[in-house]
Design an enzyme around this catalytic site. Structure first.
Site, mmCIF file in Angstrom:
data_model
loop_
_atom_site.group_PDB
_atom_site.id
_atom_site.type_symbol
_atom_site.label_atom_id
_atom_site.label_comp_id
_atom_site.label_asym_id
_atom_site.label_seq_id
_atom_site.Cartn_x
_atom_site.Cartn_y
_atom_site.Cartn_z
ATOM 1 N N GLY A 112 90.070 80.981 30.174
ATOM 2 C CA GLY A 112 91.330 80.517 29.595
ATOM 3 C C GLY A 112 92.245 81.662 29.161
ATOM 4 O O GLY A 112 93.463 81.476 29.073
ATOM 5 N N GLU A 115 94.020 82.627 32.220
ATOM 6 C CA GLU A 115 94.945 81.529 32.527
ATOM 7 C C GLU A 115 96.167 81.572 31.601
ATOM 8 O O GLU A 115 97.279 81.284 32.024
ATOM 9 C CB GLU A 115 94.196 80.196 32.418
ATOM 10 C CG GLU A 115 93.184 80.037 33.553
ATOM 11 C CD GLU A 115 92.175 78.911 33.341
ATOM 12 O OE1 GLU A 115 91.565 78.871 32.258
ATOM 13 O OE2 GLU A 115 92.007 78.083 34.247
HETATM 14 C C1 HXC Z 1 83.475 81.080 21.792
HETATM 15 C C2 HXC Z 1 83.272 83.375 21.835
HETATM 16 C C3 HXC Z 1 83.836 83.437 23.127
HETATM 17 C C4 HXC Z 1 84.219 82.195 23.733
HETATM 18 C C5 HXC Z 1 83.355 85.429 22.507
HETATM 19 N N1 HXC Z 1 82.996 84.646 21.491
HETATM 20 N N2 HXC Z 1 83.847 84.725 23.511
HETATM 21 N N3 HXC Z 1 83.102 82.214 21.177
HETATM 22 N N4 HXC Z 1 84.019 81.070 23.023
HETATM 23 N N5 HXC Z 1 84.802 82.149 24.920
HETATM 24 C C6 HXC Z 1 82.383 85.024 20.212
HETATM 25 C C7 HXC Z 1 80.907 85.347 20.367
HETATM 26 O O1 HXC Z 1 80.145 84.168 20.377
HETATM 27 C C8 HXC Z 1 80.671 86.205 19.148
HETATM 28 O O2 HXC Z 1 80.568 85.364 18.031
HETATM 29 C C9 HXC Z 1 81.979 86.965 19.004
HETATM 30 O O3 HXC Z 1 82.954 86.214 19.733
HETATM 31 C C10 HXC Z 1 81.914 88.362 19.629
HETATM 32 O O4 HXC Z 1 81.502 88.250 20.964
HETATM 33 P P1 HXC Z 1 80.237 89.033 21.563
HETATM 34 O O5 HXC Z 1 79.740 88.252 22.728
HETATM 35 O O6 HXC Z 1 79.255 89.377 20.498
HETATM 36 O O7 HXC Z 1 80.937 90.385 22.061
HETATM 37 P P2 HXC Z 1 80.487 91.323 23.260
HETATM 38 O O8 HXC Z 1 78.992 91.465 23.279
HETATM 39 O O9 HXC Z 1 81.311 92.549 23.133
HETATM 40 O O10 HXC Z 1 80.902 90.544 24.601
HETATM 41 C C11 HXC Z 1 82.257 90.303 24.853
HETATM 42 C C12 HXC Z 1 82.361 89.259 26.016
HETATM 43 C C13 HXC Z 1 81.510 88.023 25.651
HETATM 44 C C14 HXC Z 1 81.858 89.883 27.316
HETATM 45 C C15 HXC Z 1 83.846 88.906 26.178
HETATM 46 O O11 HXC Z 1 81.867 87.584 24.330
HETATM 47 C C16 HXC Z 1 81.679 86.864 26.586
HETATM 48 O O12 HXC Z 1 81.163 86.857 27.703
HETATM 49 N N6 HXC Z 1 82.407 85.824 26.140
HETATM 50 C C17 HXC Z 1 82.585 84.602 26.901
HETATM 51 C C18 HXC Z 1 83.561 84.823 28.016
HETATM 52 C C19 HXC Z 1 83.718 83.571 28.866
HETATM 53 O O13 HXC Z 1 82.775 83.092 29.501
HETATM 54 N N7 HXC Z 1 84.916 83.022 28.871
HETATM 55 C C20 HXC Z 1 85.256 81.825 29.615
HETATM 56 C C21 HXC Z 1 85.048 80.591 28.773
HETATM 57 S S1 HXC Z 1 85.269 79.151 29.731
HETATM 58 P P3 HXC Z 1 79.345 85.500 16.997
HETATM 59 O O14 HXC Z 1 79.540 84.337 16.085
HETATM 60 O O15 HXC Z 1 78.084 85.474 17.789
HETATM 61 O O16 HXC Z 1 79.597 86.826 16.341
HETATM 62 C C22 HXC Z 1 86.905 78.929 29.858
HETATM 63 C C23 HXC Z 1 87.296 77.642 30.562
HETATM 64 C C24 HXC Z 1 88.750 77.318 30.450
HETATM 65 O O17 HXC Z 1 87.679 79.696 29.413
HETATM 66 C C25 HXC Z 1 89.044 75.908 30.876
HETATM 67 C C26 HXC Z 1 88.579 74.865 29.906
HETATM 68 C C27 HXC Z 1 89.076 73.487 30.206
#
Ligand code: HXC
Length: 261
Positions: A112, A115
């Site tokens: 997102g 996007e």
């Molecule tokens: C909820 C998130 C998040 C997300 C990060 N966080 N991304 N929480 N949703 N998308 C939170 C983590 O849980 C963590 O919280 C804090 O942010 C820090 O993130 P870390 O993972 O500890 O940091 P790091 O190890 O540096 O990794 C960074 C990262 C990773 C590589 C960006 O966070 C990651 O892979 N995030 C998800 C990325 C992703 O898959 N995005 C797409 C989502 S789906 P805590 O509480 O543990 O400290 C999407 C669909 C859209 O977007 C359409 C929907 C209809």
């Protein structure tokens, strides 16, 4: 007006910055944040003196790391579709804002987040930026317009590769793909974006808006109709004070003082 998950500031005359502000979650987009973005965009749209909008994320690490996975994890199909539709409406209001919009990508722009960035008119990235559509790794497809906007921006084969592998792309590759228009060292990103924003703010405001509209509408028309639309827009410019001022300033060898009228 203040928002829970978004900052909205006029940093210089006519130059607005919308900052997604949930740094503890890498600015992940939950429903409340999407609603805040929508409300902030309405405020910008209602401000006749606004000239350009910069969209960015709070903190050093992320633009926006995607939709909020914790909120989405318990969604039913109906809730997923509703989240998608609500967000798409907000992103469309960003895309069709009458003034230019620049995504200032200062770190992760995933799912997102990418996007959101692609719903701006163009992307300027720091050299620490990371782009991607990781959704298929979570067992879902992109849902905020990614399958469509990425395809239009980088072409079908490249969009398919990125969406179906879910691999991340660093700033330099985003530049060669045409996803980002420019990449600057992270420390210079803000100043470089501001420089461009000032340039836009100095131009004829009505011509800037009409130029954006012509490009956007024309994209969905055949070439004859699109050029016809451009001719109408061009003609319309001659009914504005900005056109008289812009051309008089050129002939008088002085800078133009546009009023957006
Ligand atoms: C909820 C998130 C998040 C997300 C990060 N966080 N991304 N929480 N949703 N998308 C939170 C983590 O849980 C963590 O919280 C804090 O942010 C820090 O993130 P870390 O993972 O500890 O940091 P790091 O190890 O540096 O990794 C960074 C990262 C990773 C590589 C960006 O966070 C990651 O892979 N995030 C998800 C990325 C992703 O898959 N995005 C797409 C989502 S789906 P805590 O509480 O543990 O400290 C999407 C669909 C859209 O977007 C359409 C929907 C209809």
């Amino acid at each position: 007006m203040s928002y829970e998950n978004v900052l909205l500031d006029e940093i210089e005359a006519g130059i607005w910055v919308l900052t997604v502000n949930r740094p503890h979650a890498l600015n992940a987009l939950n429903s409340a944040t999407i609603a805040d973005i929508g409300a902030a965009l309405q405020a910008v749209a209602a401000n006749a003196a606004a000239r350009v909008l910069i969209v960015t994320g709070a903190g050093e690490k992320a633009f926006v790391a995607g939709a909020d996975i914790k909120e989405m994890s318990a969604f039913s199909g109906v809730q997923g579709q509703d989240f998608s539709r609500r967000t798409m409406a907000v992103f469309r209001s960003l895309e069709t804002l009458s003034i230019p919009t620049i995504a200032m990508v200062n770190g992760y722009a995933l799912g997102g987040g990418n996007e959101l960035a692609m719903s701006c008119d163009w992307i300027i990235a720091g050299d620490n930026a990371v782009f991607g559509q990781p959704e298929v790794g979570l067992g879902v497809t992109p849902g905020f317009g990614g399958t469509q906007r990425l395809t239009r921006l980088v072409g079908r084969a490249r969009a398919l590769e990125l969406i179906l592998t879910a691999r991340n792309v660093k700033a330099a590759e985003a530049l060669t793909l045409g996803l980002a228009n420019h990449v600057y060292p992270a420390a210079e990103l803000r100043e470089q974006v501001l420089k461009q924003a000032r340039m836009i703010a100095s131009r004829g405001p009505l011509a800037v808006k009409l130029g954006k509209e012509a490009v956007q509408r024309g994209q969905d028309l055949d070439l004859d109709n699109a050029c016809q639309f451009e001719a109408q827009v061009f003609g319309l410019c001659f009914s504005t004070a900005d056109q008289k001022e812009g051309m008089a300033a050129f002939i008088g060898k002085r800078p133009a003082a546009f009023r957006g009228e």
